[in-house]
Design a protein around this motif. Structure first.
Motif, PDB file in Angstrom:
ATOM      1  N   GLN A  13       0.833  -1.193   0.000  1.00  0.00           N
ATOM      2  CA  GLN A  13       0.000   0.000   0.000  1.00  0.00           C
ATOM      3  C   GLN A  13       0.880   1.260   0.000  1.00  0.00           C
ATOM      4  O   GLN A  13       0.617   2.224  -0.732  1.00  0.00           O
ATOM      5  N   ALA A  14       1.933   1.248   0.817  1.00  0.00           N
ATOM      6  CA  ALA A  14       2.846   2.392   0.878  1.00  0.00           C
ATOM      7  C   ALA A  14       3.529   2.612  -0.465  1.00  0.00           C
ATOM      8  O   ALA A  14       3.691   3.749  -0.919  1.00  0.00           O
ATOM      9  N   ALA A  15       3.927   1.520  -1.127  1.00  0.00           N
ATOM     10  CA  ALA A  15       4.586   1.623  -2.432  1.00  0.00           C
ATOM     11  C   ALA A  15       3.644   2.247  -3.454  1.00  0.00           C
ATOM     12  O   ALA A  15       4.050   3.091  -4.272  1.00  0.00           O
ATOM     13  N   SER A  16       2.373   1.846  -3.426  1.00  0.00           N
ATOM     14  CA  SER A  16       1.393   2.395  -4.362  1.00  0.00           C
ATOM     15  C   SER A  16       1.164   3.883  -4.111  1.00  0.00           C
ATOM     16  O   SER A  16       1.107   4.682  -5.052  1.00  0.00           O
ATOM     17  N   LEU A  17       1.050   4.256  -2.835  1.00  0.00           N
ATOM     18  CA  LEU A  17       0.840   5.662  -2.500  1.00  0.00           C
ATOM     19  C   LEU A  17       2.043   6.507  -2.940  1.00  0.00           C
ATOM     20  O   LEU A  17       1.884   7.615  -3.457  1.00  0.00           O
ATOM     21  N   LEU A  18       3.237   5.954  -2.748  1.00  0.00           N
ATOM     22  CA  LEU A  18       4.442   6.676  -3.146  1.00  0.00           C
ATOM     23  C   LEU A  18       4.481   6.879  -4.650  1.00  0.00           C
ATOM     24  O   LEU A  18       4.824   7.958  -5.138  1.00  0.00           O
ATOM     25  N   GLN A  19       4.089   5.841  -5.380  1.00  0.00           N
ATOM     26  CA  GLN A  19       4.089   5.917  -6.838  1.00  0.00           C
ATOM     27  C   GLN A  19       3.089   6.951  -7.337  1.00  0.00           C
ATOM     28  O   GLN A  19       3.314   7.610  -8.365  1.00  0.00           O
ATOM     29  N   GLN A  20       2.005   7.138  -6.609  1.00  0.00           N
ATOM     30  CA  GLN A  20       0.982   8.111  -6.996  1.00  0.00           C
ATOM     31  C   GLN A  20       1.328   9.537  -6.551  1.00  0.00           C
ATOM     32  O   GLN A  20       0.621  10.477  -6.878  1.00  0.00           O
ATOM     33  N   GLY A  21       2.429   9.672  -5.801  1.00  0.00           N
ATOM     34  CA  GLY A  21       2.861  10.993  -5.373  1.00  0.00           C
ATOM     35  C   GLY A  21       2.357  11.418  -4.009  1.00  0.00           C
ATOM     36  O   GLY A  21       2.523  12.580  -3.629  1.00  0.00           O
ATOM     37  N   PHE A  22       1.797  10.472  -3.258  1.00  0.00           N
ATOM     38  CA  PHE A  22       1.284  10.787  -1.917  1.00  0.00           C
ATOM     39  C   PHE A  22       2.337  10.399  -0.880  1.00  0.00           C
ATOM     40  O   PHE A  22       2.204   9.397  -0.167  1.00  0.00           O
ATOM     41  N   SER A  23       3.370  11.200  -0.782  1.00  0.00           N
ATOM     42  CA  SER A  23       4.519  10.834   0.052  1.00  0.00           C
ATOM     43  C   SER A  23       4.167  10.774   1.533  1.00  0.00           C
ATOM     44  O   SER A  23       4.632   9.877   2.258  1.00  0.00           O
ATOM     45  N   GLN A  24       3.369  11.730   2.010  1.00  0.00           N
ATOM     46  CA  GLN A  24       3.047  11.744   3.431  1.00  0.00           C
ATOM     47  C   GLN A  24       2.213  10.528   3.812  1.00  0.00           C
ATOM     48  O   GLN A  24       2.460   9.882   4.840  1.00  0.00           O
ATOM     49  N   LYS A  25       1.233  10.188   2.980  1.00  0.00           N
ATOM     50  CA  LYS A  25       0.421   9.001   3.256  1.00  0.00           C
ATOM     51  C   LYS A  25       1.266   7.737   3.144  1.00  0.00           C
ATOM     52  O   LYS A  25       1.091   6.783   3.909  1.00  0.00           O
ATOM     53  N   ALA A  26       2.191   7.732   2.188  1.00  0.00           N
ATOM     54  CA  ALA A  26       3.079   6.579   2.054  1.00  0.00           C
ATOM     55  C   ALA A  26       3.934   6.423   3.307  1.00  0.00           C
ATOM     56  O   ALA A  26       4.161   5.302   3.790  1.00  0.00           O
ATOM     57  N   GLN A  27       4.396   7.523   3.849  1.00  0.00           N
ATOM     58  CA  GLN A  27       5.205   7.464   5.077  1.00  0.00           C
ATOM     59  C   GLN A  27       4.372   6.924   6.238  1.00  0.00           C
ATOM     60  O   GLN A  27       4.848   6.105   7.038  1.00  0.00           O
ATOM     61  N   GLN A  28       3.141   7.368   6.338  1.00  0.00           N
ATOM     62  CA  GLN A  28       2.271   6.879   7.409  1.00  0.00           C
ATOM     63  C   GLN A  28       2.035   5.374   7.276  1.00  0.00           C
ATOM     64  O   GLN A  28       2.088   4.625   8.263  1.00  0.00           O
ATOM     65  N   ALA A  29       1.809   4.921   6.020  1.00  0.00           N
ATOM     66  CA  ALA A  29       1.558   3.501   5.800  1.00  0.00           C
ATOM     67  C   ALA A  29       2.797   2.661   6.114  1.00  0.00           C
ATOM     68  O   ALA A  29       2.697   1.595   6.721  1.00  0.00           O
ATOM     69  N   ILE A  30       3.971   3.142   5.743  1.00  0.00           N
ATOM     70  CA  ILE A  30       5.181   2.345   5.988  1.00  0.00           C
ATOM     71  C   ILE A  30       5.524   2.329   7.473  1.00  0.00           C
ATOM     72  O   ILE A  30       6.050   1.329   7.998  1.00  0.00           O
ATOM     73  N   ASN A  31       5.197   3.394   8.195  1.00  0.00           N
ATOM     74  CA  ASN A  31       5.401   3.383   9.647  1.00  0.00           C
ATOM     75  C   ASN A  31       4.496   2.354  10.308  1.00  0.00           C
ATOM     76  O   ASN A  31       4.913   1.649  11.250  1.00  0.00           O
ATOM     77  N   LEU A  32       3.279   2.247   9.807  1.00  0.00           N
ATOM     78  CA  LEU A  32       2.370   1.197  10.313  1.00  0.00           C
ATOM     79  C   LEU A  32       2.925  -0.182   9.990  1.00  0.00           C
ATOM     80  O   LEU A  32       2.841  -1.112  10.805  1.00  0.00           O
ATOM     81  N   ALA A  33       3.521  -0.304   8.786  1.00  0.00           N
ATOM     82  CA  ALA A  33       4.111  -1.589   8.399  1.00  0.00           C
ATOM     83  C   ALA A  33       5.253  -1.964   9.338  1.00  0.00           C
ATOM     84  O   ALA A  33       5.392  -3.130   9.730  1.00  0.00           O
ATOM     85  N   PHE A  34       6.056  -0.993   9.721  1.00  0.00           N
ATOM     86  CA  PHE A  34       7.136  -1.285  10.670  1.00  0.00           C
ATOM     87  C   PHE A  34       6.569  -1.757  12.004  1.00  0.00           C
ATOM     88  O   PHE A  34       7.110  -2.670  12.644  1.00  0.00           O
TER      89      PHE A  34
END
Length: 635
Positions: A13-34
């Motif tokens: 999910q974080a990778a998809s958000l990053l690819q779409q240009g949603f860096s802040q949401k991608a960061q939030q998702a990857i923090n949840l993944a950690f």
């Protein structure tokens, strides 16, 4: 490593958000993944890229290092890590990363670019320039590399080369604002102040580059004498920018202009305590105080020179050695002064590798196209045209040309234009070549029609730069003696001042001055050859033109017999007597060359026969002058 299914979903999910240009949401998702147990290098890649996009530099660096430790340093990771280290100002660490990439794959243009950025950060301009050139060799369509190459040329004082690159960039990318700010600075360095002001004022309120544009506008105002405007801009900077070195140095210059020396010294000392790596700041402090550094300050300066050498920042190390030389000049320690001068010059000479023979192979053939017959033939049409008669000073650097220019420039019928590059601009408009010496065959193709166009382009460039072409424009360009025939053909009514000074004072004056743009000056042989070229050129022009075309003026005679010499000079230039010419230092300042401090002090006589104080160290200089046909002891 194994990851929980939920962690894997969050990573995707974080990778998809990053690819779409949603860096802040991608960061939030990857923090949840950690939090759910994500441990892969890919997860840390996503985290690092999101942080980089959000300009969170240190977290991005930590994320990349974690990814590399887990499953290796791939090319994309290394390049991004280098980029983040550059943003963090960790120049040496960034350089190490890029050098490792280049060792593994020499074809990577981005690695060459990154290495150039790292070196530019340390002020190692020469090596940075070669790296940006290397990036363009590998990827010709690399706009960022072209822009940074232009910045290197600006750092070196080679404004015309920078202009050529930036004009092409602006043409190719009209919406990019970064090149436009650099273009404004290039115009300023090329003495095209009106154009620089127009370009920079367009950008002064831009949300990204506005602060930089305003700082560069201050430099324009300081040069053109619009000091109130400069002070308004400096006062208007926010607190963050008021702590930056550029702002402080500009404020110091303005304080100096207004005679606020105590405030200027206090600001400089404050700056050097936090930023001791600003080599020119140390020299400026000594110039303001007119005294050497304290023991503590001297120790700090020496340590900065040592660190610059240790980390192979040779250009910066050279600047520190020139500053040390100035300190030892003030203390009267001649041997230490000369040792510092030699170190600084040797470092710069090793970096630049100036090929004087190649230079001569272009200058001399260009000069010889202007025989007496050709000058007469090509100037015939111009003689009948009523228009301003410029005044050209033909001289070497450190010969007193700034003094002569300022004497004439205060006259109500004249205007000082400094070393303005109007001839180069006119040549470019006429031929498409920036340098007057790059293509001798173009001089062979000159005609009366082309000379007339050159004249028109020259005057247009002067007008565009904000000078009043109804007045006698005084130009002291140090290359004037190399193309005086072209100037004479274009302006047969012009006045030509043949300004000379003791050749040892000139040669040694060039050697002891940390010139950014006079590449010959970093070796004694180079200084001697430039002096010899001037004398050879002037002998050639005297063979082509009657001696009365030139006003012969000796610096030593001028400063020792001032008023009579000024009267003769004004009479030759057909200017009425004006007593203000004797008090040139009170004029509104437009001096930007190495002579600014002497001019502000008034008539400067300490430079006469200065070389004799160093005679014990100047044997190689004398030998070099003799090897090129000049007798160094003759006045």
């Amino acid at each position: 490593m194994n990851q929980t299914p939920k962690a894997q979903v969050l990573v995707r999910q974080a990778a998809s958000l990053l690819q779409q240009g949603f860096s802040q949401k991608a960061q939030q998702a990857i923090n949840l993944a950690f939090q759910q147990g994500a441990t892969s290098g890919v997860a840390w890649d996503i985290y690092a890229q999101a942080c980089a996009n959000l300009n969170q530099v240190q977290p991005a660096i930590l994320g990349l290092k974690k990814a590399i430790s887990l499953d290796g340093g791939r090319l994309d990771r290394a390049l991004l890590l280098g980029q983040m280290l550059v943003r963090a100002g960790q120049w040496q660490d960034a350089a190490n990363i890029y050098q490792q990439v280049i060792q593994q794959d020499d074809s990577q243009a981005k690695a060459w670019f990154g290495l150039g950025e790292s070196l530019l950060g340390t002020k190692d301009v020469e090596r940075a320039l070669r790296c940006f050139s290397g990036a363009l060799e590998r990827e010709p369509d690399f706009p960022e590399a072209r822009q940074r190459l232009a910045v290197c040329f600006l750092e070196k004082g080679e404004a015309l080369k920078a202009l050529r690159l930036l004009e092409k960039l602006i043409s190719d990318f009209p919406d990019a604002v970064g090149p436009k700010v650099d273009y404004g600075e290039a115009l300023r360095q090329a003495n095209r102040y009106r154009q620089a002001q127009q370009e920079l004022e367009k950008l002064q309120n831009h949300p990204v580059v506005g602060a930089l544009a305003r700082r560069r506008l201050v430099d324009v105002y300081l040069h053109t004498g619009e000091y109130d405007l400069a002070e308004q801009f400096l006062d208007g900077m926010d607190e963050v920018h008021q702590k930056e070195p550029d702002w402080i140095l500009q404020r110091v210059r303005l304080d100096n202009i207004y005679g606020r020396n105590a405030e200027a010294c206090e600001r400089l000392r404050f700056l050097l305590q936090s930023e001791p790596g600003i080599a020119n700041g140390w020299k400026q402090l000594m110039e303001l105080t007119k005294s050497p550094l304290s023991d503590g300050e001297l120790s700090c300066l020496k340590e900065q020179a040592r660190l610059a050498s240790k980390f192979r920042r040779q250009s910066t190390a050279a600047d520190f050695h020139f500053a040390l030389a100035f300190h030892f000049e003030l203390t009267g320690e001649r041997e230490l002064e000369f040792q510092s001068l030699e170190k600084g010059n040797n470092l710069k000479h090793g970096l630049i590798r100036f090929d004087f023979d190649n230079y001569l192979s272009r200058v001399q053939p260009s000069r010889e196209c202007y025989s007496a017959e050709n000058i007469h033939e090509w100037s015939a049409d111009s003689k009948a045209r009523p228009c301003p008669a410029p005044i050209f000073i033909l001289s070497l650097p450190r010969s007193g040309s700034t003094l002569v220019e300022q004497i004439l420039g205060v006259h109500e019928d004249a205007e000082a234009t400094g070393e303005s590059d109007f001839a180069e601009q006119a040549w470019f408009a006429l031929t498409g070549e920036r340098s007057l010496f790059s293509a001798p065959e173009l001089h062979r193709q000159m005609s009366a029609e082309k000379v007339e166009k050159f004249r028109q382009y020259y005057l247009a460039a002067a007008a565009e730069a904000g000078f009043d072409t109804r007045k006698r424009l005084v130009n002291k360009g140090i290359n004037n003696h190399k193309f005086a025939g072209l100037l004479k053909a274009a302006f047969p009514e012009a006045s030509f001042i043949d300004l000379r000074r003791n050749i040892m004072d000139v040669a040694f004056g060039c050697y002891r001055q940390n010139f950014a743009s006079q590449l010959f000056s970093f070796s004694m042989d180079g200084c001697a050859r430039e002096v010899a070229l001037f004398y050879d050129n002037m002998a050639f022009w005297y063979n082509q033109l009657p001696a009365q075309e030139f006003h012969s003026l000796y610096y030593e005679t001028l400063v020792n017999n001032f008023e009579p010499q000024v009267r003769e000079l004004l009479a030759y230039c057909a200017l009425s007597w004006d007593p203000r010419c004797l008090e040139f230092q009170r004029a509104k300042g437009k001096v930007s060359t190495a002579s600014i401090n002497q001019v502000s002090q008034g008539l400067f006589t300490q430079g006469v026969a200065r070389w004799k104080k160093y005679e014990a160290y100047l044997g190689p200089m004398m030998d070099a002058l003799r090897s090129h046909g000049l007798e160094p002891l003759r006045d």
